[in-house]
Design a protein around this motif. Sequence first.
Motif, short mmCIF file in Angstrom:
data_model
loop_
_atom_site.label_atom_id
_atom_site.label_comp_id
_atom_site.label_asym_id
_atom_site.label_seq_id
_atom_site.Cartn_x
_atom_site.Cartn_y
_atom_site.Cartn_z
N ALA A 65 3.98 15.01 82.21
CA ALA A 65 3.67 15.48 80.85
C ALA A 65 4.64 16.54 80.33
O ALA A 65 5.08 16.46 79.19
CB ALA A 65 2.24 16.00 80.80
N ARG A 66 4.97 17.51 81.13
CA ARG A 66 5.82 18.59 80.64
C ARG A 66 7.23 18.11 80.31
O ARG A 66 7.74 18.38 79.23
CB ARG A 66 5.86 19.74 81.64
CG ARG A 66 6.49 20.99 81.02
CD ARG A 66 6.29 22.20 81.83
NE ARG A 66 7.23 22.17 82.94
CZ ARG A 66 7.21 23.02 83.96
NH1 ARG A 66 6.29 23.94 84.01
NH2 ARG A 66 8.10 22.94 84.91
N GLU A 79 10.04 6.96 72.45
CA GLU A 79 9.37 6.79 73.74
C GLU A 79 10.06 5.71 74.58
O GLU A 79 10.23 5.87 75.79
CB GLU A 79 7.90 6.45 73.52
CG GLU A 79 7.10 7.62 72.98
CD GLU A 79 5.71 7.24 72.51
OE1 GLU A 79 5.42 6.01 72.39
OE2 GLU A 79 4.91 8.15 72.26
N TRP A 115 12.94 14.10 68.86
CA TRP A 115 12.38 14.14 67.50
C TRP A 115 13.18 15.12 66.64
O TRP A 115 13.53 14.83 65.50
CB TRP A 115 10.91 14.52 67.56
CG TRP A 115 10.20 14.43 66.25
CD1 TRP A 115 9.73 15.47 65.51
CD2 TRP A 115 9.86 13.23 65.53
NE1 TRP A 115 9.12 15.01 64.37
CE2 TRP A 115 9.19 13.63 64.36
CE3 TRP A 115 10.06 11.88 65.75
CZ2 TRP A 115 8.72 12.73 63.42
CZ3 TRP A 115 9.59 10.98 64.82
CH2 TRP A 115 8.93 11.39 63.66
N TRP A 128 8.16 15.01 79.79
CA TRP A 128 8.05 14.00 78.73
C TRP A 128 7.96 14.68 77.37
O TRP A 128 8.68 14.33 76.44
CB TRP A 128 6.82 13.13 78.97
CG TRP A 128 6.60 12.09 77.91
CD1 TRP A 128 5.83 12.21 76.79
CD2 TRP A 128 7.17 10.79 77.87
NE1 TRP A 128 5.87 11.05 76.06
CE2 TRP A 128 6.70 10.16 76.70
CE3 TRP A 128 8.03 10.09 78.71
CZ2 TRP A 128 7.04 8.87 76.35
CZ3 TRP A 128 8.37 8.79 78.36
CH2 TRP A 128 7.89 8.19 77.19
N GLN A 129 7.09 15.66 77.25
CA GLN A 129 6.89 16.36 75.97
C GLN A 129 8.16 17.07 75.53
O GLN A 129 8.53 17.02 74.36
CB GLN A 129 5.72 17.35 76.07
CG GLN A 129 5.34 17.98 74.76
CD GLN A 129 4.83 16.96 73.74
OE1 GLN A 129 4.25 15.95 74.08
NE2 GLN A 129 5.08 17.24 72.47
N THR A 130 8.82 17.73 76.46
CA THR A 130 10.06 18.44 76.14
C THR A 130 11.12 17.47 75.65
O THR A 130 11.79 17.70 74.64
CB THR A 130 10.57 19.23 77.36
OG1 THR A 130 9.59 20.20 77.71
CG2 THR A 130 11.89 19.92 77.05
N PRO A 165 5.53 9.24 80.89
CA PRO A 165 4.51 10.08 80.24
C PRO A 165 3.62 10.81 81.24
O PRO A 165 3.02 11.83 80.91
CB PRO A 165 3.69 9.10 79.40
CG PRO A 165 4.50 7.87 79.31
CD PRO A 165 5.43 7.84 80.48
N PHE A 224 10.64 14.45 74.45
CA PHE A 224 10.23 13.86 73.17
C PHE A 224 10.52 14.81 72.02
O PHE A 224 11.07 14.41 70.99
CB PHE A 224 8.75 13.48 73.19
CG PHE A 224 8.32 12.81 71.93
CD1 PHE A 224 8.40 11.44 71.81
CD2 PHE A 224 7.87 13.55 70.83
CE1 PHE A 224 8.04 10.80 70.63
CE2 PHE A 224 7.52 12.93 69.66
CZ PHE A 224 7.60 11.55 69.55
N GLU A 225 10.16 16.07 72.17
CA GLU A 225 10.40 17.05 71.11
C GLU A 225 11.89 17.21 70.82
O GLU A 225 12.28 17.33 69.66
CB GLU A 225 9.78 18.40 71.50
CG GLU A 225 8.27 18.39 71.44
CD GLU A 225 7.63 19.66 72.00
OE1 GLU A 225 8.37 20.58 72.42
OE2 GLU A 225 6.39 19.70 72.04
N LYS A 250 8.56 6.99 66.51
CA LYS A 250 8.07 7.64 67.73
C LYS A 250 8.07 6.66 68.90
O LYS A 250 8.42 7.03 70.02
CB LYS A 250 6.69 8.25 67.49
CG LYS A 250 6.75 9.49 66.64
CD LYS A 250 5.38 10.09 66.41
CE LYS A 250 5.51 11.41 65.63
NZ LYS A 250 4.21 12.04 65.40
#
Length: 156
Positions: free
Chosen positions: A105-106, A92, A116, A108-110, A102, A112-113, A88
């Motif tokens: 947030a939106r 990042e 992953w 970054w999360q998208t 980061p 990252f997912e 992880k």
Amino acid sequence: MSSLWNARIEEIGDRELTLRLTAAHPDSGDVPDSKVFALRLIVDGRERAAVDTSVRGRDADPGAAAEIIDTVTVTDRRNLPFEERAEKRRIEDRLRARGLSPEDARNWQTAFEDAWRELWHDASRLPNARITIRVRDTSWLAGLGEGDGWESAAYG
């Protein structure tokens, strides 16, 4: 129950089965060399690849593995141990190198997912090993063939 492994038969003989196991979930851990694990893989293979439910539940009997499995050998371990936190952090770091933050947030999360999910679709980056299972009775390999593959929740 979630699948922990993807199994593919590399070689099969009268009493011996060689599988390439690739992690399908971060909780899969290392590839065990236990007879219990080997029997669970074979039962899943017979049920899922050979569509043979006659062995269902046979891996639940505590003494079955010792009676059915002769030997188990694990070789050619790759990308083990899998360190989820470290992976992880690598993702990042790559996102930061792409200019993402980061604080956004939106996005970054998208991102990252997506990264992953990409990891778990790239077998070359996942933990994997070769496991050779020798059975005492050839009937345990009935219906299985080279190239067959299946998902397994085997553990142990």
